[in-house]
Write an enzyme that holds these catalytic residues in place. Structure first.
Site, short mmCIF file in Angstrom:
data_model
loop_
_atom_site.label_atom_id
_atom_site.label_comp_id
_atom_site.label_asym_id
_atom_site.label_seq_id
_atom_site.Cartn_x
_atom_site.Cartn_y
_atom_site.Cartn_z
N ASP A 102 0.82 -1.20 0.00
CA ASP A 102 0.00 0.00 0.00
C ASP A 102 0.86 1.26 0.00
O ASP A 102 0.60 2.20 -0.76
CB ASP A 102 -0.94 0.01 1.21
CG ASP A 102 -1.99 -1.08 1.13
OD1 ASP A 102 -1.97 -1.83 0.13
OD2 ASP A 102 -2.80 -1.19 2.05
N GLU B 31 0.78 -5.30 -5.60
CA GLU B 31 0.30 -4.37 -6.62
C GLU B 31 1.41 -3.51 -7.20
O GLU B 31 1.58 -3.45 -8.42
CB GLU B 31 -0.80 -3.47 -6.04
CG GLU B 31 -1.40 -2.52 -7.06
CD GLU B 31 -2.69 -1.86 -6.59
OE1 GLU B 31 -2.88 -0.68 -6.89
OE2 GLU B 31 -3.52 -2.55 -5.95
#
Length: 381
Positions: free
Chosen positions: A23, A278
């Site tokens: 994140d 990600e």
């Protein structure tokens, strides 16, 4: 604080660190890209210690500091008296804003644009939900903003001239950087592979194939949980792995964790990249080379739907046999199966060319930061 005009908006980006790097990796990259577009950005982070490896200039003991044009602030400072929300407030990945902030946002004469920056997915429903509003108390609205792989979504993080810089990175530059920065000498004929994964991926089938293979393989593993798993699989200590361990045609090195921008250089220097989560997943696509994604596991195997959705988009245009081979490899890697490296290796030249085309396709779209700025300006006008 007065609004500085729609040319320069004031942004507050809130990030709660979940798995050390994922994140905060996305948020730090986005914050810097917004700043590069002339925006005023505060990045609120709850765990500065986990942030520090990505930004070596960061001092985890300082609650407020300025890095790369971004004001980095420890999350609790947001509740201090006199802290006013900016023009755009982003809660990244559904983190909950500080308790006082909705009221502070509602108190502004011109309400801030409140954005929930969602996780990346290629699933079909994402385009339908991108940009939708959810009414909130106090006359506020919260907009759902989805990164994605086509123009119906918010796009992907990308710096200016990224593709040009990557294209200029040749084999000579790669081998020089590996030697001088990481202390690893790469043989000219070696297949260079980077391995960044969550704990306990199915390493044994890959190691067996690389050890017994005809082509030398140089395996580079950034510091993390997978280093311990690799050391155990090779029957060595983590300290020995840092010095380099050779088994048959395989030479494996653990390498220091590098700053975010240097991680790009590691990806560019390798012929195949195993990535996770990600941020590194997106960077491997910009690296324009073959890859395998270790997706963050979710309950009820919901992550596998995301994996399949991406593969359906990414593999378009490849021969059916290649599609099946890549799909089988990725699913085995994520399900703890037996990834078939020998089968995949036969397709590497074609996959390398395909990855170049995919990166060029994405490069033709507007990036995430630019899309966010455009979206926020439209809502504030």
């Amino acid at each position: 604080m007065e609004n500085k005009g729609l040319g320069e908006l004031r942004w507050d980006v809130f990030c709660q660190v979940i798995d050390n790097y994922g994140d905060i990796g996305v948020c730090w990259r986005l914050a810097r890209q917004l700043a590069a577009l002339g925006q005023s950005v505060r990045l609120w982070v709850d765990d500065l210690a986990s942030f520090a490896p990505l930004a070596p200039a960061l001092d985890p003991q300082r609650p407020r500091q300025r890095l790369a044009g971004v004001d980095v602030v420890h999350w609790p400072q947001a509740e201090a008296a006199g802290v006013e929300p900016g023009d755009v407030v982003i809660e990244a990945f559904a983190c909950t804003l500080p308790a006082s902030w909705p009221a502070r946002m509602a108190a502004r004469a011109r309400k801030p644009v409140w954005i929930n920056l969602e996780y990346l997915s290629a699933e079909a429903w994402v385009a339908d939900c991108h940009g939708l509003a959810s009414p909130q108390p106090g006359g506020l609205g919260k907009y759902f903003f989805f990164p994605g792989f086509d123009t119906r979504t918010g796009g992907l993080p990308r710096e200016a001239a990224l593709s040009t810089r990557r294209a200029a990175w040749d084999d000579v530059a790669a081998r020089h950087w590996l030697a001088t920065r990481l202390g690893v000498n790469a043989a000219p004929d070696a297949l260079r592979v980077s391995l960044f994964a969550y704990a306990d991926p199915p390493l044994a089938p890959l190691l067996d194939a690389w050890i017994a293979g005809e082509r030398p393989v140089l395996l580079l593993v950034p510091q993390g949980k997978v280093v311990r798993a690799l050391a155990a699989a090779l029957g060595v200590t983590s300290q020995q792995l840092a010095q380099g361990v050779t088994r048959g045609a395989l030479t494996a090195h653990s390498v220091p964790f590098v700053a975010q921008d240097e991680y790009d250089l590691l990806l560019w220097s390798c012929h195949f990249n195993f990535v996770r989560g990600e941020d590194s997943f997106v960077r491997a696509q910009w690296a324009a080379g073959p890859l395998a994604w270790h997706i963050y596991p979710q309950q009820d195997d919901a992550h596998l739907d995301k994996l399949e959705a991406f593969l359906a988009v990414y593999l378009t245009g490849l021969p059916a046999d290649a599609v099946q081979t890549v799909r089988d490899f990725w699913l085995a890697w994520n399900r703890g199966g037996a990834p078939d490296w020998a089968a995949l290796a036969d397709w590497l030249p074609l996959l390398a060319a395909h990855a170049e085309g995919w990166a060029a396709h994405l490069d033709g779209q507007r990036d995430l930061a630019a899309n966010l700025v455009s979206f926020a300006r439209a809502k504030l006008e």
